[in-house]
Design a protein around this motif. Structure first.
Motif, PDB file in Angstrom:
ATOM      1  N   CYS A   1       0.859  -1.184   0.000  1.00 13.75           N
ATOM      2  CA  CYS A   1       0.000   0.000   0.000  1.00 13.75           C
ATOM      3  C   CYS A   1       0.894   1.232   0.000  1.00 13.75           C
ATOM      4  O   CYS A   1       2.085   1.154   0.305  1.00 13.75           O
ATOM      5  CB  CYS A   1      -0.934   0.011   1.221  1.00 13.75           C
ATOM      6  SG  CYS A   1      -0.068   0.125   2.807  1.00 13.75           S
ATOM      7  N   ARG A   2       0.313   2.340  -0.356  1.00 12.25           N
ATOM      8  CA  ARG A   2       1.052   3.607  -0.341  1.00 12.25           C
ATOM      9  C   ARG A   2       1.045   4.138   1.092  1.00 12.25           C
ATOM     10  O   ARG A   2       0.015   4.571   1.603  1.00 12.25           O
ATOM     11  CB  ARG A   2       0.389   4.610  -1.272  1.00 12.25           C
ATOM     12  CG  ARG A   2       0.239   4.110  -2.714  1.00 12.25           C
ATOM     13  CD  ARG A   2       1.467   4.357  -3.509  1.00 12.25           C
ATOM     14  NE  ARG A   2       1.597   5.753  -3.887  1.00 12.25           N
ATOM     15  CZ  ARG A   2       2.638   6.233  -4.566  1.00 12.25           C
ATOM     16  NH1 ARG A   2       3.617   5.431  -4.919  1.00 12.25           N
ATOM     17  NH2 ARG A   2       2.698   7.512  -4.877  1.00 12.25           N
ATOM     18  N   HIS A   3       2.192   4.093   1.761  1.00  9.38           N
ATOM     19  CA  HIS A   3       2.261   4.506   3.160  1.00  9.38           C
ATOM     20  C   HIS A   3       2.204   6.028   3.265  1.00  9.38           C
ATOM     21  O   HIS A   3       3.089   6.737   2.781  1.00  9.38           O
ATOM     22  CB  HIS A   3       3.535   3.971   3.806  1.00  9.38           C
ATOM     23  CG  HIS A   3       3.492   2.506   4.097  1.00  9.38           C
ATOM     24  ND1 HIS A   3       3.645   1.542   3.115  1.00  9.38           N
ATOM     25  CD2 HIS A   3       3.279   1.825   5.252  1.00  9.38           C
ATOM     26  CE1 HIS A   3       3.546   0.336   3.660  1.00  9.38           C
ATOM     27  NE2 HIS A   3       3.319   0.481   4.943  1.00  9.38           N
ATOM     28  N   ARG A   4       1.154   6.509   3.906  1.00  6.07           N
ATOM     29  CA  ARG A   4       0.959   7.937   4.117  1.00  6.07           C
ATOM     30  C   ARG A   4       1.021   8.306   5.593  1.00  6.07           C
ATOM     31  O   ARG A   4       1.106   9.487   5.922  1.00  6.07           O
ATOM     32  CB  ARG A   4      -0.410   8.369   3.552  1.00  6.07           C
ATOM     33  CG  ARG A   4      -0.639   8.014   2.087  1.00  6.07           C
ATOM     34  CD  ARG A   4       0.376   8.658   1.169  1.00  6.07           C
ATOM     35  NE  ARG A   4       0.032   8.491  -0.232  1.00  6.07           N
ATOM     36  CZ  ARG A   4       0.857   8.779  -1.230  1.00  6.07           C
ATOM     37  NH1 ARG A   4       2.071   9.227  -0.969  1.00  6.07           N
ATOM     38  NH2 ARG A   4       0.487   8.595  -2.482  1.00  6.07           N
ATOM     39  N   GLU A   5       0.943   7.331   6.475  1.00  4.21           N
ATOM     40  CA  GLU A   5       0.931   7.593   7.913  1.00  4.21           C
ATOM     41  C   GLU A   5       1.895   6.639   8.607  1.00  4.21           C
ATOM     42  O   GLU A   5       2.144   5.534   8.117  1.00  4.21           O
ATOM     43  CB  GLU A   5      -0.477   7.401   8.488  1.00  4.21           C
ATOM     44  CG  GLU A   5      -1.534   8.300   7.874  1.00  4.21           C
ATOM     45  CD  GLU A   5      -2.917   7.989   8.397  1.00  4.21           C
ATOM     46  OE1 GLU A   5      -3.033   7.052   9.224  1.00  4.21           O
ATOM     47  OE2 GLU A   5      -3.872   8.663   7.994  1.00  4.21           O
ATOM     48  N   PRO A   6       2.443   7.035   9.768  1.00  2.10           N
ATOM     49  CA  PRO A   6       3.299   6.118  10.530  1.00  2.10           C
ATOM     50  C   PRO A   6       2.515   4.895  11.008  1.00  2.10           C
ATOM     51  O   PRO A   6       1.321   4.985  11.297  1.00  2.10           O
ATOM     52  CB  PRO A   6       3.767   6.972  11.717  1.00  2.10           C
ATOM     53  CG  PRO A   6       3.538   8.387  11.294  1.00  2.10           C
ATOM     54  CD  PRO A   6       2.370   8.363  10.375  1.00  2.10           C
ATOM     55  N   GLU A   7       3.169   3.761  11.058  1.00  2.00           N
ATOM     56  CA  GLU A   7       2.607   2.505  11.549  1.00  2.00           C
ATOM     57  C   GLU A   7       1.437   2.002  10.695  1.00  2.00           C
ATOM     58  O   GLU A   7       0.642   1.194  11.142  1.00  2.00           O
ATOM     59  CB  GLU A   7       2.166   2.630  13.006  1.00  2.00           C
ATOM     60  CG  GLU A   7       3.275   3.061  13.951  1.00  2.00           C
ATOM     61  CD  GLU A   7       2.817   3.183  15.389  1.00  2.00           C
ATOM     62  OE1 GLU A   7       1.719   2.692  15.709  1.00  2.00           O
ATOM     63  OE2 GLU A   7       3.563   3.770  16.190  1.00  2.00           O
ATOM     64  N   GLN A   8       1.353   2.456   9.471  1.00  4.00           N
ATOM     65  CA  GLN A   8       0.270   2.029   8.586  1.00  4.00           C
ATOM     66  C   GLN A   8       0.585   0.650   8.015  1.00  4.00           C
ATOM     67  O   GLN A   8       1.707   0.367   7.608  1.00  4.00           O
ATOM     68  CB  GLN A   8       0.108   3.032   7.442  1.00  4.00           C
ATOM     69  CG  GLN A   8      -1.001   2.701   6.464  1.00  4.00           C
ATOM     70  CD  GLN A   8      -1.094   3.734   5.342  1.00  4.00           C
ATOM     71  OE1 GLN A   8      -0.523   4.828   5.446  1.00  4.00           O
ATOM     72  NE2 GLN A   8      -1.803   3.394   4.279  1.00  4.00           N
ATOM     73  N   VAL A   9      -0.423  -0.233   7.998  1.00  7.88           N
ATOM     74  CA  VAL A   9      -0.226  -1.578   7.456  1.00  7.88           C
ATOM     75  C   VAL A   9      -1.191  -1.887   6.316  1.00  7.88           C
ATOM     76  O   VAL A   9      -0.932  -2.810   5.531  1.00  7.88           O
ATOM     77  CB  VAL A   9      -0.384  -2.657   8.555  1.00  7.88           C
ATOM     78  CG1 VAL A   9       0.689  -2.507   9.611  1.00  7.88           C
ATOM     79  CG2 VAL A   9      -1.769  -2.610   9.173  1.00  7.88           C
ATOM     80  N   ARG A  10      -2.294  -1.171   6.231  1.00 13.00           N
ATOM     81  CA  ARG A  10      -3.262  -1.393   5.147  1.00 13.00           C
ATOM     82  C   ARG A  10      -3.468  -0.106   4.364  1.00 13.00           C
ATOM     83  O   ARG A  10      -3.127   0.988   4.817  1.00 13.00           O
ATOM     84  CB  ARG A  10      -4.597  -1.880   5.712  1.00 13.00           C
ATOM     85  CG  ARG A  10      -4.552  -3.245   6.380  1.00 13.00           C
ATOM     86  CD  ARG A  10      -4.344  -4.372   5.396  1.00 13.00           C
ATOM     87  NE  ARG A  10      -5.350  -4.399   4.352  1.00 13.00           N
ATOM     88  CZ  ARG A  10      -6.529  -5.019   4.464  1.00 13.00           C
ATOM     89  NH1 ARG A  10      -6.828  -5.672   5.584  1.00 13.00           N
ATOM     90  NH2 ARG A  10      -7.396  -5.031   3.460  1.00 13.00           N
ATOM     91  N   GLY A  11      -4.031  -0.249   3.179  1.00 10.94           N
ATOM     92  CA  GLY A  11      -4.163   0.885   2.285  1.00 10.94           C
ATOM     93  C   GLY A  11      -5.394   1.733   2.545  1.00 10.94           C
ATOM     94  O   GLY A  11      -6.392   1.283   3.113  1.00 10.94           O
TER      95      GLY A  11
END
Length: 486
Positions: free
Chosen positions: A209-219
């Motif tokens: 996924c396109r990581h836009r936030e810290p600790e993000q795992v899903r899109g």
């Protein structure tokens, strides 16, 4: 000031979504985004525009082996590169496990899923030898597409701190495995399947996924910030169309001087038994009102005077979120000039290049490494004697450049002029320029050599044979046409 609780900021109290609420919110966003993309023409245009410009007809790998680092000759490296490219072309045709998609179609689907759902998911399958032979496949490795909504946390692992939204994470946050659901014909979840993320050095699940936030795992869907605006825009346009249809049907109202007769129908024996009643009016129909009645047309001033500017403002907002000019959403450049169109397209081109480079890193190159490994094991390409082993220097043996489809020109004459001057000054190389046009520079030079030999054998003049052409490559180009008013 930003932390004030008074004035217009008085009711602004943001909150962070908890890990337990996050999957529900994300699934709702993905379902709404899927519905918008499927039913709203402008949302569909956003997705297709990004796919066409970022992927187009597909990204093609060109092997680029560092022969000096491997301690082999340049000729040996070129032989390996040609064999690798030949093997990968064979695999691309059977990339999908169901043979429903070419690998270039898989690339397009991946970007489309990123726009719609914020992520993509593929499972790398290794078919057993009997199945491979029965299906007449050259390779065992194939890709199986998975709908992102099928990635869910099992109910018995809902409180497990290592499981986030269907993904099992280790202590460092690296994915160790994924749970995918199955459902029956009624859409009821029936069972969960766990697929390990990797098996040794081989990647089994291709999820990103396109990581836009810290600790993000899903899109998060690309259109998530403007989903409500998309919905309101859709309703706004739908209601305006309905208003135009009603206006075009020339609606009328029959006014009566005796409102007490309202609701008394013919044949009831009431005071209005002999009156004529009109429930529908056909085009061109002549009405004869009853005594005491008159016919008046219902006037409509829809759409309002600010319809065009307001609708364009909405599309500009949608385009700004997607990173593409609204003219590309509408596929209409009639109200723009060359300079503004070129500036907008150059800005959008950076967005497309970003999508392309990201997909190469997360999907295309890892998949290619699997293919080349199997091709090497099957003897489709070999390592020269005395060179390092494949697993010892896998990164060097699988290095390549991914060539995009041709971008095209806004103004061919001016842009080709710039390229020729860039070649003369040494700013560009032929490999760079030909790669922009989706061509392999070695294949292009070989084709030019074949054409040159054929023209010589047929006693045809060669391009650039004149004295002026030899001194100035631009002399080969015709002058641009003169356009009145420019």
């Amino acid at each position: 000031m930003a932390a004030s609780h008074g004035g217009t900021l008085g009711n602004w109290s943001p909150y962070r979504v908890s890990p337990h609420q996050e999957p529900l919110d994300r699934e709702t966003m993905q379902a709404r985004s899927e519905d918008i993309v499927a039913n709203d023409g402008h949302a569909t245009s956003v997705r297709d525009t990004i796919i066409i410009n970022a992927i187009g007809t597909g990204l093609t790998p060109q092997s680029a082996i560092d022969y000096e680092a491997l301690g082999i000759t340049e000729d040996q490296a070129r032989g390996i590169e040609k064999a690798q490219e030949r093997a990968f072309r064979l695999w691309q045709r059977e990339a999908h496990v169901g043979r429903a998609m070419h690998f270039q179609d898989c690339q397009q689907l991946s970007i489309g899923c990123v726009v719609t759902f914020g992520e993509y998911a593929w499972v790398g399958r290794m078919l057993d030898e009997a199945t491979r032979l029965r299906k007449g496949r050259r390779f065992s490795f194939a890709l199986q597409d998975i709908h992102p909504i099928r990635l869910k946390t099992p109910t018995d692992r809902a409180l497990d701190p290592q499981v986030r939204d269907g993904i099992l994470l280790d202590e460092d946050g690296e994915a160790e495995g994924y749970w995918f659901t199955n459902s029956d014909s009624m859409g009821v979840l029936t069972e969960y399947h766990f697929v390990p993320a990797r098996q040794g050095h081989r990647q089994l699940v291709f999820h990103a996924c396109r990581h836009r936030e810290p600790e993000q795992v899903r899109g998060i869907p690309l259109l998530a910030p403007v989903i409500k605006l998309f919905r309101d825009k859709y309703d706004f346009l739908d209601y305006e169309i309905i208003a135009q249809i009603i206006t075009a049907s020339f609606p009328i109202a029959i006014e009566s001087e005796n409102p007490k007769d309202h609701g008394v129908h013919q044949g009831t024996g009431g005071a209005g038994a002999d009156k004529r009643w009109y429930q529908g009016v056909n085009p061109g129909q002549i009405l004869y009102p009853n005594p005491g009645e008159k016919v008046s047309a219902i006037q409509s001033n829809r759409p309002g005077n600010n319809f065009d500017s307001f609708f364009k403002l909405i599309l500009k907002t949608l385009g700004a979120v997607a990173g593409i000019p609204y003219n590309q959403i509408l596929k209409d450049f009639s109200d723009t000039n060359y300079s503004s169109a070129r500036a907008a397209l150059l800005e959008a081109w950076r967005v497309y290049q970003d999508y392309r480079a990201w997909l190469v890193r997360r999907f295309c190159q890892p998949v290619r490494e699997h293919v080349l490994e199997e091709a090497w094991l099957r003897g489709m390409w070999s390592i020269p004697a005395g060179a390092p082993g494949f697993y010892e220097q896998m990164d060097l043996y699988t290095a390549c450049r991914w060539t995009p489809p041709p971008r095209g020109y806004v103004d061919p004459y001016k842009e080709i002029q710039s390229q020729v001057r860039g070649l003369e000054s040494g700013l560009y190389s032929w490999s760079d320029l030909l790669a922009e046009q989706g061509m392999d520079w070695e294949e292009a030079f070989q084709q030019q050599a074949r054409e040159r030999r054929l023209r010589e054998s047929l006693d045809l003049p060669l391009p650039g044979a004149g004295d002026s052409h030899e001194t100035d490559p631009l002399a080969m180009m015709p002058d641009p046409p003169t356009i009145p008013g420019t």
